[in-house]
Design a protein around this motif. Structure first.
Motif, PDB file in Angstrom:
ATOM      1  N   THR A   1      18.368  33.985  44.750  1.00 18.06           N
ATOM      2  CA  THR A   1      19.528  34.995  43.967  1.00 18.06           C
ATOM      3  C   THR A   1      18.986  35.325  42.650  1.00 18.06           C
TER       4      THR A   1
ATOM      5  N   LEU B   1      16.533  38.282  43.180  1.00 19.02           N
ATOM      6  CA  LEU B   1      17.393  39.283  43.543  1.00 19.02           C
ATOM      7  C   LEU B   1      18.083  40.245  42.436  1.00 19.02           C
ATOM      8  N   LEU B   2      18.727  39.166  41.787  1.00 16.67           N
ATOM      9  CA  LEU B   2      19.416  39.744  40.666  1.00 16.67           C
ATOM     10  C   LEU B   2      18.585  40.581  39.793  1.00 16.67           C
TER      11      LEU B   2
ATOM     12  N   LEU C   1      17.853  43.575  41.052  1.00 17.51           N
ATOM     13  CA  LEU C   1      19.022  44.941  41.116  1.00 17.51           C
ATOM     14  C   LEU C   1      19.082  45.430  39.681  1.00 17.51           C
TER      15      LEU C   1
END
Lengths: 191, 183
Positions: free
Chosen positions: B116, B119-120, B123
């Motif tokens: 995560t 992924l953050l 983003l």
């Protein structure tokens, strides 16, 4: 039901329950914004704030009452009671006395008993012999004039009561009643 | 709606600091997670979080005690993030996209190893406009018509921004996939 793209699925599942504790500074800043410290106040602001205290509203009433009483006393002193002026010139012989002191005493009764005469105020006699007493209440007064110590006039003249009297019990009484009073006071020549 | 929530909100409305802190503690981690997705970095996320809570406390009297408080708070934070987008859009640059990775296929296994956190970070590397549309569509589940209304753009723009965002994500994922294989 439309099947989601793998990327969308991945991101959605990764972030649907995602959480992270923010640093403490966020709450500190937020707290400062939500409950800002009051700016340091000046004297009058503090005084007003003090009397605004909800637990002591009587403070305001005290201030108002005090102000009202002060105003009434001031008006009473300057407005309602009658005040006059005693003014005049002091003479040493034919000439005006150059510098000295004029003293005014209030007389409580006509007999001028020793305890009925009280000092009221002093005034300077200027270079032209002029003196004046303002805000003199209605009443009876006696006046004493004296030349400046070590002056030429002091060598020749005695301090005197109005007018040309050595002693207070025989001097002229100035009656202040309806208007201002002008006096011409003379010193007694030394023998 | 729990009685505890009712009590907590009532106390917050009376500006009780203790209650405000309790509400903050309860929702800040989840909302910070949301803000991190919309902000370009942690500092921007903190700003959005702070603005969101300011907005929350100043609009708390508008909460009608109907439905979930979390849903209501989440909407406030999404609105704050959108305001942040509007405020900062003029400073954003569009990116040139190549179609090199448009059709790139990603291995499902490779996707599963991405954390995560990674992924953050991915983003947050997206341009602001792409990031906002992508978040609203994929995570908040708004459709393109709603996103267009919220952001003041056309539906077509919303769609194209979303596709560009997804292409960029795919490209970055592919790069990461390669790095993982090499690593």
């Amino acid at each position: 039901m439309e099947e989601k793209d793998p990327i969308e699925k991945l991101v959605n599942s990764a972030f649907s329950d995602f959480e992270k504790g923010p640093p403490d500074r966020v709450w500190e800043k937020l707290q400062a914004k939500l409950h800002p410290e009051p700016a340091p106040a000046g004297f009058w602001a503090r005084l007003i704030a003090f009397f605004h205290l909800p637990e002591w509203p009587v403070g305001w009433y005290l201030v108002l009452a005090g102000t009202a009483v002060s105003l009434m006393l001031t008006m009473g002193y300057f407005g309602l009671s009658r005040h006059h002026m005693i003014r005049g010139h002091a003479y040493a012989g034919e000439l005006r006395l150059c510098r000295g002191t004029a003293m005014l005493f209030e007389v409580a009764d006509k007999t001028m008993a020793w305890d009925s005469v009280s000092y009221f105020r002093s005034a300077i006699i200027d270079d032209y012999g002029h003196f004046q007493f303002s805000h003199v209440r209605d009443g009876n007064y006696i006046l004493r004039i004296a030349p400046e110590r070590n002056s030429e006039a002091a060598k020749k003249f005695l301090p005197s009561w109005f007018d040309r009297c050595e002693k207070s019990d025989s001097c002229l009484v100035i009656h202040v009643n309806t208007s201002d009073v002008n006096v011409e006071a003379h010193l007694i020549l030394k023998r | 709606m729990l009685d505890d929530d009712y009590d907590l909100i009532s106390r917050c409305l009376k500006r009780e600091v203790e209650a405000e802190y309790k509400l903050y503690q309860r929702f800040a981690p989840r909302m910070f997670g949301l803000c991190l997705r919309y902000g370009g970095n942690e500092m921007e996320a903190e700003d959005i979080l702070q603005d969101g809570f300011m907005r929350l406390f100043s609009h708390l009297h508008q909460f009608r005690f109907e439905g979930s408080i979390e849903g209501w708070i989440r909407r406030i934070f999404v609105t704050t993030a959108i305001n942040y987008y509007r405020k900062n859009l003029k400073f954003c640059e569009d990116v040139e996209l190549t179609n090199a990775y448009e059709d790139a296929t990603l291995q499902e296994d490779a996707l599963s190893v991405i954390s995560t956190k990674e992924l953050l970070a991915l983003l947050q590397r997206l341009p602001l406009g792409y990031r906002t549309v992508f978040n609203l569509f994929v995570i908040e589940n708004y459709n393109h018509k709603e996103i267009a209304d919220l952001l003041g753009i056309s539906e077509g723009t919303s769609k194209s921004q979303f596709h560009r965002a997804k292409s960029l994500v795919r490209r970055m994922l592919k790069e990461m996939e390669t790095e993982h294989i090499i690593g």
